[in-house]
Design a protein around this motif. Structure first.
Motif, PDB file in Angstrom:
ATOM      1  N   GLU A 138      58.744  77.850  22.587  1.00 39.76           N
ATOM      2  CA  GLU A 138      57.392  78.980  22.814  1.00 39.76           C
ATOM      3  C   GLU A 138      57.367  79.840  21.237  1.00 39.76           C
ATOM      4  N   LEU A 139      58.642  80.188  20.884  1.00 40.21           N
ATOM      5  CA  LEU A 139      58.895  80.867  19.580  1.00 40.21           C
ATOM      6  C   LEU A 139      58.262  79.959  18.323  1.00 40.21           C
ATOM      7  N   GLU A 140      58.892  78.665  18.236  1.00 37.76           N
ATOM      8  CA  GLU A 140      58.109  77.865  17.181  1.00 37.76           C
ATOM      9  C   GLU A 140      56.710  77.815  17.194  1.00 37.76           C
ATOM     10  N   HIS A 141      56.070  77.537  18.398  1.00 38.45           N
ATOM     11  CA  HIS A 141      54.480  77.580  18.529  1.00 38.45           C
ATOM     12  C   HIS A 141      54.009  78.883  18.200  1.00 38.45           C
ATOM     13  N   LYS A 142      54.650  79.965  18.729  1.00 37.83           N
ATOM     14  CA  LYS A 142      54.059  81.209  18.008  1.00 37.83           C
ATOM     15  C   LYS A 142      53.969  81.658  16.525  1.00 37.83           C
ATOM     16  N   ILE A 143      55.159  81.129  16.102  1.00 37.74           N
ATOM     17  CA  ILE A 143      55.297  81.205  14.668  1.00 37.74           C
ATOM     18  C   ILE A 143      54.258  80.204  13.706  1.00 37.74           C
ATOM     19  N   LYS A 163      62.272  78.715  25.441  1.00 36.03           N
ATOM     20  CA  LYS A 163      61.706  79.911  24.658  1.00 36.03           C
ATOM     21  C   LYS A 163      61.853  79.587  23.251  1.00 36.03           C
ATOM     22  N   GLU A 181      51.457  79.457  15.127  1.00 31.43           N
ATOM     23  CA  GLU A 181      50.059  80.007  15.133  1.00 31.43           C
ATOM     24  C   GLU A 181      49.872  81.240  14.071  1.00 31.43           C
ATOM     25  N   VAL A 182      51.194  82.013  14.044  1.00 23.39           N
ATOM     26  CA  VAL A 182      50.832  83.294  13.395  1.00 23.39           C
ATOM     27  C   VAL A 182      50.791  82.901  11.763  1.00 23.39           C
TER      28      VAL A 182
END
Length: 143
Positions: A55-60, A52, A62-63
């Protein structure tokens, strides 16, 4: 050699002691099994947490990329762009707006628009307070 008979009193104490050791061993085995289960759950939860976090690092990431992309667009549009919040404090002041006004970003961000731009602020106040909550769009042009 003749074996001596153990008195009944000692046999009973021996049985009690044997039962106590058996109970101790059963409890120890249950505790060991519970500990193994707990270790397995900890490993599973730790692995899930690590997944998780990735995943969160990847989303951050991307944002942050999208924010940078939007900021690059805002900075490079050919019109001066000043964005204000509902309290008419400047939140964005792009490169072209800085060129047109001669002001630096740190002179206007978080503040009311500077003198000379009040006409836009007054118009924005009217636009921002309309019933349908529409936003105004005004371009700065150097004359």
């Amino acid at each position: 050699m003749k074996t001596q008979a153990i008195p009944k009193r000692y046999q009973r104490e021996e049985d009690i002691l044997a039962d106590a050791f058996d109970a101790f061993n059963r409890t120890t085995q249950k505790l060991q099994q519970a500990y193994r289960v707990l270790e397995e759950q900890t490993i599973r939860i730790s692995n899930e947490l690590e997944r998780k976090n990735l995943e969160l690092e990847h989303k951050i990431f991307e944002v942050e990329n999208m924010k940078q992309y939007a900021n690059d667009i805002i900075e490079n549009v050919t019109s001066g762009l000043i964005v204000v919040d509902k309290k008419t404090r400047v939140t964005t002041f792009n490169r072209r707006a800085r060129q047109i006004t001669g002001l630096k970003e740190n002179q206007v961000i978080g503040k009311k628009p500077p003198k000379g731009l009040e006409v836009f602020t007054r118009q924005l106040d009217k636009t921002l307070t309309t019933e349908d909550n529409t936003m105004g769009e005004y371009s700065l042009k150097k004359e």
